[in-house]
Design a protein around this motif. Sequence first.
Motif, PDB file in Angstrom:
ATOM      1  N   UNK A   1       0.804  -1.224   0.000  1.00  0.00           N
ATOM      2  CA  UNK A   1       0.000   0.000   0.000  1.00  0.00           C
ATOM      3  C   UNK A   1       0.837   1.275   0.000  1.00  0.00           C
ATOM      4  N   UNK A   2       2.110   1.166   0.325  1.00  0.00           N
ATOM      5  CA  UNK A   2       2.975   2.346   0.336  1.00  0.00           C
ATOM      6  C   UNK A   2       3.910   2.353  -0.874  1.00  0.00           C
ATOM      7  N   UNK A   3       4.609   1.252  -1.090  1.00  0.00           N
ATOM      8  CA  UNK A   3       5.629   1.227  -2.134  1.00  0.00           C
ATOM      9  C   UNK A   3       5.044   1.159  -3.538  1.00  0.00           C
ATOM     10  N   UNK A   4       3.960   0.392  -3.721  1.00  0.00           N
ATOM     11  CA  UNK A   4       3.374   0.299  -5.070  1.00  0.00           C
ATOM     12  C   UNK A   4       2.869   1.661  -5.550  1.00  0.00           C
ATOM     13  N   UNK A   5       2.053   2.393  -4.759  1.00  0.00           N
ATOM     14  CA  UNK A   5       1.668   3.741  -5.200  1.00  0.00           C
ATOM     15  C   UNK A   5       2.869   4.665  -5.388  1.00  0.00           C
ATOM     16  N   UNK A   6       3.876   4.541  -4.510  1.00  0.00           N
ATOM     17  CA  UNK A   6       5.060   5.389  -4.631  1.00  0.00           C
ATOM     18  C   UNK A   6       5.798   5.121  -5.942  1.00  0.00           C
ATOM     19  N   UNK A   7       5.914   3.860  -6.327  1.00  0.00           N
ATOM     20  CA  UNK A   7       6.565   3.519  -7.592  1.00  0.00           C
ATOM     21  C   UNK A   7       5.745   4.039  -8.778  1.00  0.00           C
ATOM     22  N   UNK A   8       4.422   3.976  -8.675  1.00  0.00           N
ATOM     23  CA  UNK A   8       3.569   4.513  -9.745  1.00  0.00           C
ATOM     24  C   UNK A   8       3.746   6.028  -9.866  1.00  0.00           C
ATOM     25  N   UNK A   9       3.894   6.696  -8.730  1.00  0.00           N
ATOM     26  CA  UNK A   9       4.129   8.146  -8.745  1.00  0.00           C
ATOM     27  C   UNK A   9       5.472   8.451  -9.404  1.00  0.00           C
ATOM     28  N   UNK A  10       6.511   7.701  -9.031  1.00  0.00           N
ATOM     29  CA  UNK A  10       7.830   7.900  -9.635  1.00  0.00           C
ATOM     30  C   UNK A  10       7.791   7.661 -11.135  1.00  0.00           C
ATOM     31  N   UNK A  11       7.117   6.599 -11.553  1.00  0.00           N
ATOM     32  CA  UNK A  11       7.026   6.289 -12.990  1.00  0.00           C
ATOM     33  C   UNK A  11       6.284   7.401 -13.733  1.00  0.00           C
ATOM     34  N   UNK A  12       5.197   7.894 -13.139  1.00  0.00           N
ATOM     35  CA  UNK A  12       4.424   8.973 -13.782  1.00  0.00           C
ATOM     36  C   UNK A  12       5.291  10.214 -13.966  1.00  0.00           C
ATOM     37  N   UNK A  13       6.051  10.583 -12.943  1.00  0.00           N
ATOM     38  CA  UNK A  13       6.856  11.798 -13.034  1.00  0.00           C
ATOM     39  C   UNK A  13       8.089  11.608 -13.903  1.00  0.00           C
ATOM     40  N   UNK A  14       8.558  10.383 -14.020  1.00  0.00           N
ATOM     41  CA  UNK A  14       9.643  10.119 -14.962  1.00  0.00           C
ATOM     42  C   UNK A  14       9.159  10.336 -16.379  1.00  0.00           C
ATOM     43  N   UNK A  15       7.961   9.829 -16.687  1.00  0.00           N
ATOM     44  CA  UNK A  15       7.384  10.047 -18.027  1.00  0.00           C
ATOM     45  C   UNK A  15       7.087  11.531 -18.250  1.00  0.00           C
ATOM     46  N   UNK A  16       6.617  12.226 -17.210  1.00  0.00           N
ATOM     47  CA  UNK A  16       6.353  13.664 -17.323  1.00  0.00           C
ATOM     48  C   UNK A  16       7.654  14.409 -17.612  1.00  0.00           C
ATOM     49  N   UNK A  17       8.723  14.064 -16.892  1.00  0.00           N
ATOM     50  CA  UNK A  17      10.013  14.717 -17.085  1.00  0.00           C
ATOM     51  C   UNK A  17      10.516  14.533 -18.509  1.00  0.00           C
ATOM     52  N   UNK A  18      10.412  13.324 -19.023  1.00  0.00           N
ATOM     53  CA  UNK A  18      10.854  13.061 -20.397  1.00  0.00           C
ATOM     54  C   UNK A  18      10.023  13.847 -21.403  1.00  0.00           C
ATOM     55  N   UNK A  19       8.709  13.940 -21.147  1.00  0.00           N
ATOM     56  CA  UNK A  19       7.834  14.684 -22.061  1.00  0.00           C
ATOM     57  C   UNK A  19       8.137  16.181 -22.020  1.00  0.00           C
ATOM     58  N   UNK A  20       8.360  16.714 -20.823  1.00  0.00           N
ATOM     59  CA  UNK A  20       8.614  18.148 -20.679  1.00  0.00           C
ATOM     60  C   UNK A  20       9.954  18.534 -21.290  1.00  0.00           C
ATOM     61  N   UNK A  21      10.954  17.655 -21.173  1.00  0.00           N
ATOM     62  CA  UNK A  21      12.270  17.965 -21.730  1.00  0.00           C
ATOM     63  C   UNK A  21      12.245  18.054 -23.248  1.00  0.00           C
ATOM     64  N   UNK A  22      11.216  17.475 -23.872  1.00  0.00           N
ATOM     65  CA  UNK A  22      11.095  17.557 -25.331  1.00  0.00           C
ATOM     66  C   UNK A  22      10.401  18.840 -25.780  1.00  0.00           C
ATOM     67  N   UNK A  23       9.864  19.600 -24.824  1.00  0.00           N
ATOM     68  CA  UNK A  23       9.224  20.873 -25.164  1.00  0.00           C
ATOM     69  C   UNK A  23      10.310  21.881 -25.535  1.00  0.00           C
ATOM     70  N   UNK A  24      10.119  22.601 -26.641  1.00  0.00           N
ATOM     71  CA  UNK A  24      11.156  23.494 -27.155  1.00  0.00           C
ATOM     72  C   UNK A  24      11.344  24.743 -26.292  1.00  0.00           C
ATOM     73  N   UNK A  25      10.259  25.402 -25.939  1.00  0.00           N
ATOM     74  CA  UNK A  25      10.372  26.681 -25.229  1.00  0.00           C
ATOM     75  C   UNK A  25      10.529  26.478 -23.727  1.00  0.00           C
ATOM     76  N   UNK A  26      11.344  27.342 -23.124  1.00  0.00           N
ATOM     77  CA  UNK A  26      11.522  27.284 -21.672  1.00  0.00           C
ATOM     78  C   UNK A  26      10.244  27.683 -20.956  1.00  0.00           C
TER      79      UNK A  26
END
Length: 320
Positions: free
Chosen positions: A205-230
Motif C-alpha cells: 500500500x505504500x511502495x506500489x503507489x510510490x513507484x507509480x508516482x515515480x514512474x508517472x513523473x519520470x514520463x512527465x520529465x521526459x515529455x517536458x524535456x522535449x518541449x522546445x520553449x523554456x
Amino acid sequence: MRLANASVVSELVLVGFSNHPQAELPLFLLLSLVYLTCCFGNKAVVTLVVLDVSLQSPMYFFLCHLALLNVFFSTLVVPKMLFNFLTSSKVISYAFCLAQTYLTLFLECTECFLLAVMALDRYVAICHPLRYLLLLSWPACVALALGAWALGFFASVVPLSCIILPLCGPYVVDYIFCELPILLHLFCADTTLQEAMMAVGGAGTVMVPFLLILLSYLRILLAVMRVDSSEGRKRAFSTCTSHLTVVTIYYGTGLIRYLRPKSLYSAEGDKLISLFYAVINPMLNPFIYSLRNKEVQGAPGRVIGRYRAARKPQAALLRR
C-alpha cells in the motif's frame, strides 16, 4: 475501568504528551487552531470546487477527495487528543482505540492510492493533453477515486481484521493516538504473523503507489524535456509542483519515521513526527494547492461575483 481480565478491558491509558504537563495547555491552544484551520481550509477547497465551474476538472475532483480524507483523518485523531489535554484522566475506550487503529490505517492507505491517482492525472494532462478529457472522463474519474478508497479498505482493514487478540497489562498506549504498531505491543499472544502481514501490506500500500508516482513523473520529465520553449517547460512543471510538494511531505515524513537509524529513535520524537503527519500535514495540503494556483486563488472572487450577479435580477423584481 481497566479490569483484571484482559479479554474484558474497557479502557486504556493514552499517554500522549502527559509526560510534559507544562506543554499541554500551549499544545491545546496550538492544535485547536491547527485543527480549525485544517477543517476550514479543506472544506473551503471542496466548496469552491463544487460552486466554481472552472474548477470542475479531474485534478480538482481528486483534490476534493484528498481534502475530505484530510478532514476525516484529523477529526478521528485531534478531538480526543484535545480532550485529553484538558483532563487528568488520560483514557481512551478500547472500542474507540480499535476503531481509531483501523480507520487511521484505512485512511493512510487510501491517501497513498489517491496520491498515485493524482500523479496519473498529471501524467495524462502533460503527456496526452489532447486526449485528457477523453481518458479521464467523469466515469473514469469516479471509478479511479472509488477504486482508491476501495483499495485502501481491502488492503488494510480486511487482511488485518483478525488482529484482535487478548491484551496484557499494563494497559498503556504511550502515543498520541491508537495505531497498529503500538497496539501490537499490548497483545499477549505471539504477533509474528500479524507483524508479517503488516509488513507485506505496508509494502503493497505504500511502495506500489510510490513507484507509480515515480514512474508517472519520470514520463512527465521526459515529455517536458522535449518541449522546445523554456516558458512551455515552466508552465508544464508548474502544474505539478503542488502535487509533488504534498507527495514529498507525506512520504518524507514516513521515511523519517520508519527508516531512521535506531540510534535516533525516541518515543517523544516519534510522537512529534506522528503529530506532523496526522495534524499538521492535513492542514497544509489546501494551502499548498492554493498558494501557487491562480485558478484556486481566483475562485472565491468568481463565486462571489456570480452570486451577486444572480442576486441583482431578484433585487430588481423586489423593487418593482
